[in-house]
Motif scaffolding. Structure first.
Motif, short mmCIF file in Angstrom:
data_model
loop_
_atom_site.label_atom_id
_atom_site.label_comp_id
_atom_site.label_asym_id
_atom_site.label_seq_id
_atom_site.Cartn_x
_atom_site.Cartn_y
_atom_site.Cartn_z
N LEU A 360 0.84 -1.21 0.00
CA LEU A 360 0.00 0.00 0.00
C LEU A 360 0.88 1.26 0.00
O LEU A 360 0.91 2.01 0.97
N PRO A 361 1.58 1.52 -1.09
CA PRO A 361 2.45 2.70 -1.13
C PRO A 361 1.69 4.01 -1.01
O PRO A 361 2.20 4.97 -0.41
N TYR A 362 0.49 4.08 -1.57
CA TYR A 362 -0.25 5.34 -1.49
C TYR A 362 -0.70 5.60 -0.05
O TYR A 362 -0.74 6.74 0.40
N LEU A 363 -1.04 4.54 0.67
CA LEU A 363 -1.38 4.70 2.09
C LEU A 363 -0.20 5.31 2.85
O LEU A 363 -0.38 6.24 3.64
N ASN A 364 1.00 4.79 2.61
CA ASN A 364 2.17 5.34 3.28
C ASN A 364 2.39 6.80 2.92
O ASN A 364 2.78 7.62 3.76
N ALA A 365 2.12 7.15 1.66
CA ALA A 365 2.25 8.54 1.23
C ALA A 365 1.22 9.42 1.92
O ALA A 365 1.52 10.55 2.33
N VAL A 366 -0.01 8.92 2.06
CA VAL A 366 -1.06 9.68 2.73
C VAL A 366 -0.69 9.94 4.19
O VAL A 366 -0.84 11.05 4.70
N ILE A 367 -0.17 8.91 4.86
CA ILE A 367 0.22 9.06 6.26
C ILE A 367 1.30 10.12 6.40
O ILE A 367 1.22 11.04 7.22
N LYS A 368 2.34 10.04 5.57
CA LYS A 368 3.43 11.00 5.66
C LYS A 368 2.98 12.42 5.32
O LYS A 368 3.37 13.39 5.98
N GLU A 369 2.14 12.54 4.29
CA GLU A 369 1.71 13.87 3.89
C GLU A 369 0.82 14.52 4.94
O GLU A 369 0.93 15.72 5.22
N ASP A 370 -0.05 13.72 5.55
CA ASP A 370 -0.91 14.29 6.59
C ASP A 370 -0.12 14.67 7.83
O ASP A 370 -0.40 15.68 8.47
#
Length: 479
Positions: A360-370
């Motif tokens: 889930l790379p996009y999930l990881n990106a969402v977590i970092k961005e938020d």
């Protein structure tokens, strides 16, 4: 003649009534101190609010607004990159200074001294204490106890499904907090605190922590007042003692099982390791006579888990679901990724951290961005030599985490300050990532979550952590 005039002035002063003499001395002392604050050689040329250079009252009033994190951004837009926000305090936005201020070899020490690792000032004591604790917070130890986290997530899903069937708006933010508290209960004591089961603030511990944070964030601006307030041994500790008592109660409920850990009067290493929870591991160190895990340390570290192992995580979770709710295209993209990976990989129930982290790379990106946009902590991480960085004001606006070049990603990672840095990097950061990586995909693969009032802004209040109110969601079970 001049000498006679000076003598007459002195004579006149000592002829004043005693109360007036004392008042005069106090006024002279206060004015002298204010002027020394303002014009101290090392800070006098640093720009900032004029009043802030004279007294910590400016910081106190800023904190009382509950919006100090937003005010900090405004100040740095005006005075970039250094802002003097107090007689002895400078806020810095230059991310290149992170390692210099917070790195392993930094000469700057923390401004407070408490028995738990987050606020220890002495570098040697801090280093040895952190080494003692590190094993319990390592990814290997935490993932060995992942089934305990799964119990909490499964109970959360059960409760959310019941609420969804009622077809009424749900305060998802509250349930985020209940789940994170029960997870830290599992990891610390091998037992949930009961937040998810009861669906409420057990023993009003969340309310109590809010009181403690409010006190600390306010009194921290004028720390000399603490010895007259809750630091006064003649006064009851109130809310602060209540958190310690909460931890002690959990220790007592779990303590009986440690008799089973002894074989021939000795603590059994294999049994201790199989238990997994922090109390068991630290209790073993305590019983083996570790100077870094006395009974005082044991209670302090477990209390710190209750303080810091829940609030910081559910705050980030609330931000994530709030901004996903505000940005439908990003919500759809994340749900599509989760659904696709679940079919292709056949996720566990609930999804494991390894599965989420791998697929889930996009999930990881969402977590970092938020986390980048809205970190939990919101006041400067102070160091004794008057400098500090506020994670709300350190960041440039980067390209998306998945679209950036290797060099951009490197700079972004170096600037990622939400778990502090250097020797003070948060031990609990792995707990946070494990919880978020498991909880978010499970909620989104099972339920459709939308903000009940999408045009309504929620309320945030800065009390060292940025607390939020108003994550009200309409929840429908997905087919």
């Amino acid at each position: 003649m001049g000498i006679q005039t000076d003598s007459s002035v002195i004579d006149s002063f000592f002829s004043l009534p005693f109360p007036l003499m004392i008042a005069s001395l106090l006024i002279v002392g206060i004015v002298s101190r204010l002027l020394w604050n303002r014009f101290r050689k090392d800070l006098r040329d640093i720009p900032g609010p004029k009043v802030a250079a004279y007294t910590g009252l400016w910081r106190l009033l800023d904190i009382r607004t509950g919006q100090a994190h937003k005010n900090a951004i405004k100040l740095h837009k005006k005075y970039v990159p250094l802002v003097r926000i107090g007689p002895n305090h400078v806020s810095i936005t230059d991310t290149r200074q992170i390692d210099h201020i917070y790195g392993m070899k930094s000469k700057y020490t923390k401004g407070k001294a408490e028995p738990h690792v987050f606020t220890m000032r002495d570098p040697t004591v801090h280093r040895e204490s952190k080494k003692t604790l590190a094993n319990a917070y390592s990814p290997t130890s935490l993932l060995a106890y992942e089934l305990a986290v799964d119990e909490c997530i499964n109970l959360l899903l059960y409760q959310i499904e019941k609420l969804a069937s009622e077809k009424k708006p749900v305060d998802l933010g509250a349930w985020m907090s209940y789940c994170t508290f029960d997870v830290i209960g599992q990891l610390s004591f091998s037992r949930m605190f009961g937040f998810l089961e009861k669906g409420c603030d057990v023993d009003k511990i969340i309310e109590t922590i809010d009181i403690v944070l409010t006190y600390a964030s306010h009194c921290g601006q004028l720390p000399e007042l603490h010895k007259f307030l809750l630091g006064n041994p003649l006064l009851p500790g109130g809310a602060m003692n209540q958190v310690v008592e909460f931890a002690l109660k959990s220790v007592n409920k779990a303590a009986g099982r440690h008799t089973s850990l002894r074989k021939k009067g000795e603590l059994d290493a294999l049994d201790i390791e199989s238990r997994g929870d922090m109390l068991t591991k630290w209790y073993a160190l305590n019983q083996n006579g570790s100077q870094w895990m006395t009974t005082k340390h044991l209670v302090a570290h477990l209390s710190a888990n209750v303080y810091g192992g829940s609030d910081t995580i559910f705050i980030v979770l609330r931000f994530i679901f709030y901004y996903l709710g505000k940005n439908g295209d990003k919500m759809r993209k994340l749900v599509d990724e989760i659904d696709g990976a679940a079919v292709a990989v056949k996720f566990s129930q609930p999804v494991s951290f390894k599965e989420a982290n791998t697929h889930l790379p996009y999930l990881n990106a969402v977590i970092k961005e938020d986390i980048r946009i809205h970190p939990s902590t919101s006041l400067i991480f102070e160091r004794y030599a008057v400098v500090g960085i506020n994670p709300w004001v350190t960041y440039f606006i980067p390209e998306r985490w998945l679209d950036s070049t290797e060099e951009q990603l490197k700079r972004m990672e170096q600037s990622f300050f939400n778990f502090s840095a250097g020797s003070s990097t948060c031990l609990g950061r792995h707990i946070a990532m494990i919880e978020m990586s498991k909880m978010i995909p499970e909620l989104l693969r099972r339920f459709e979550l939308t903000l009940t009032y999408p045009d309504r802004e929620w309320k945030t209040k800065n009390v060292w952590l940025v607390k939020q109110e108003g994550l009200i969601c309409s929840i429908t079970k997905r087919p």
